[in-house]
Design a protein around this motif. Structure first.
Motif, PDB file in Angstrom:
ATOM      1  N   ALA A   1     -45.168 -27.608 -45.762  1.00 43.93           N
ATOM      2  CA  ALA A   1     -43.959 -27.466 -44.956  1.00 43.93           C
ATOM      3  C   ALA A   1     -44.079 -28.251 -43.649  1.00 43.93           C
ATOM      4  N   LYS A   2     -45.246 -28.201 -43.031  1.00 40.58           N
ATOM      5  CA  LYS A   2     -45.451 -28.953 -41.794  1.00 40.58           C
ATOM      6  C   LYS A   2     -45.381 -30.458 -42.053  1.00 40.58           C
ATOM      7  N   LEU A   3     -45.979 -30.883 -43.170  1.00 37.27           N
ATOM      8  CA  LEU A   3     -45.933 -32.304 -43.509  1.00 37.27           C
ATOM      9  C   LEU A   3     -44.497 -32.754 -43.754  1.00 37.27           C
ATOM     10  N   ALA A   4     -43.716 -31.938 -44.456  1.00 35.19           N
ATOM     11  CA  ALA A   4     -42.317 -32.299 -44.727  1.00 35.19           C
ATOM     12  C   ALA A   4     -41.530 -32.382 -43.421  1.00 35.19           C
ATOM     13  N   GLU A   5     -41.809 -31.473 -42.522  1.00 35.61           N
ATOM     14  CA  GLU A   5     -41.126 -31.502 -41.223  1.00 35.61           C
ATOM     15  C   GLU A   5     -41.485 -32.764 -40.444  1.00 35.61           C
ATOM     16  N   LEU A   6     -42.774 -33.146 -40.467  1.00 38.08           N
ATOM     17  CA  LEU A   6     -43.194 -34.376 -39.796  1.00 38.08           C
ATOM     18  C   LEU A   6     -42.523 -35.595 -40.408  1.00 38.08           C
ATOM     19  N   LYS A   7     -42.387 -35.611 -41.739  1.00 35.01           N
ATOM     20  CA  LYS A   7     -41.751 -36.743 -42.420  1.00 35.01           C
ATOM     21  C   LYS A   7     -40.262 -36.798 -42.075  1.00 35.01           C
TER      22      LYS A   7
ATOM     23  N   GLY B   1     -39.617 -38.196 -38.782  1.00 33.67           N
ATOM     24  CA  GLY B   1     -39.968 -39.606 -38.676  1.00 33.67           C
ATOM     25  C   GLY B   1     -41.316 -39.838 -38.014  1.00 33.67           C
ATOM     26  N   ASP B   2     -42.098 -38.775 -37.845  1.00 35.84           N
ATOM     27  CA  ASP B   2     -43.413 -38.922 -37.217  1.00 35.84           C
ATOM     28  C   ASP B   2     -44.429 -39.569 -38.153  1.00 35.84           C
TER      29      ASP B   2
ATOM     30  N   GLU C   1     -43.536 -42.295 -45.421  1.00 42.29           N
ATOM     31  CA  GLU C   1     -43.584 -41.735 -46.779  1.00 42.29           C
ATOM     32  C   GLU C   1     -44.979 -41.885 -47.380  1.00 42.29           C
ATOM     33  N   GLU C   2     -45.615 -43.022 -47.114  1.00 41.58           N
ATOM     34  CA  GLU C   2     -46.957 -43.267 -47.639  1.00 41.58           C
ATOM     35  C   GLU C   2     -47.962 -42.267 -47.038  1.00 41.58           C
ATOM     36  N   GLU C   3     -47.883 -42.056 -45.732  1.00 41.42           N
ATOM     37  CA  GLU C   3     -48.762 -41.091 -45.072  1.00 41.42           C
ATOM     38  C   GLU C   3     -48.497 -39.678 -45.593  1.00 41.42           C
ATOM     39  N   PHE C   4     -47.228 -39.382 -45.825  1.00 45.80           N
ATOM     40  CA  PHE C   4     -46.869 -38.068 -46.359  1.00 45.80           C
ATOM     41  C   PHE C   4     -47.500 -37.851 -47.734  1.00 45.80           C
ATOM     42  N   GLN C   5     -47.428 -38.858 -48.575  1.00 45.75           N
ATOM     43  CA  GLN C   5     -47.976 -38.737 -49.933  1.00 45.75           C
ATOM     44  C   GLN C   5     -49.498 -38.577 -49.903  1.00 45.75           C
TER      45      GLN C   5
END
Length: 131
Positions: A106-112, A115-116, A119-123
């Protein structure tokens, strides 16, 4: 000011010996209080001896209980090391239990979404959390 070099050296030696003796005195008094194998009357006797006859008392204590002094210091260090390791394990375990993968995702999705992160970093982070 006439103070020869040899006198300065002698003064430094005396100061060094006095500081060394003071350090030894503090360690001995700490050891007297920490000793579990000595009753309170014996502790009082050692303290009186060390305080009333400081130099002689310290030397007598070192001769009488010197071996035990180092053994008690080692045992104390090992006990403190064990307590530190147990504390670290408990803290790390508690922290692992409080961080759930769902919260991290959830935190990662919020960061994505903000725009922090890209998409690559999120994955990449998502793969780490799910692994």
């Amino acid at each position: 000011m006439d103070y020869p070099l040899l006198n300065a050296f002698w003064t430094m030696c005396l100061i060094f010996l006095w500081v060394m003796w003071l350090f030894l005195l503090v360690r001995i008094i700490g050891d007297i209080f920490r000793s579990q194998d000595v009753n309170n009357w014996a502790k009082t006797g050692w303290l009186v001896l060390v305080i009333v006859l400081p130099f002689v008392g310290v030397f007598i204590y070192v001769l009488a209980r010197g071996r035990g002094l180092s053994e008690r210091e080692v045992a104390l260090a090992q006990r403190q090391q064990r307590q530190l390791r147990d504390y670290i394990r408990e803290t790390a375990k508690a922290q692992d239990e409080t961080i759930r993968p769902e919260d991290s995702l959830a935190k990662l999705a919020e960061l994505k979404n903000r725009g922090d992160i890209t998409e690559e970093e999120f994955q990449k982070a998502k793969a780490k959390v799910l692994a």
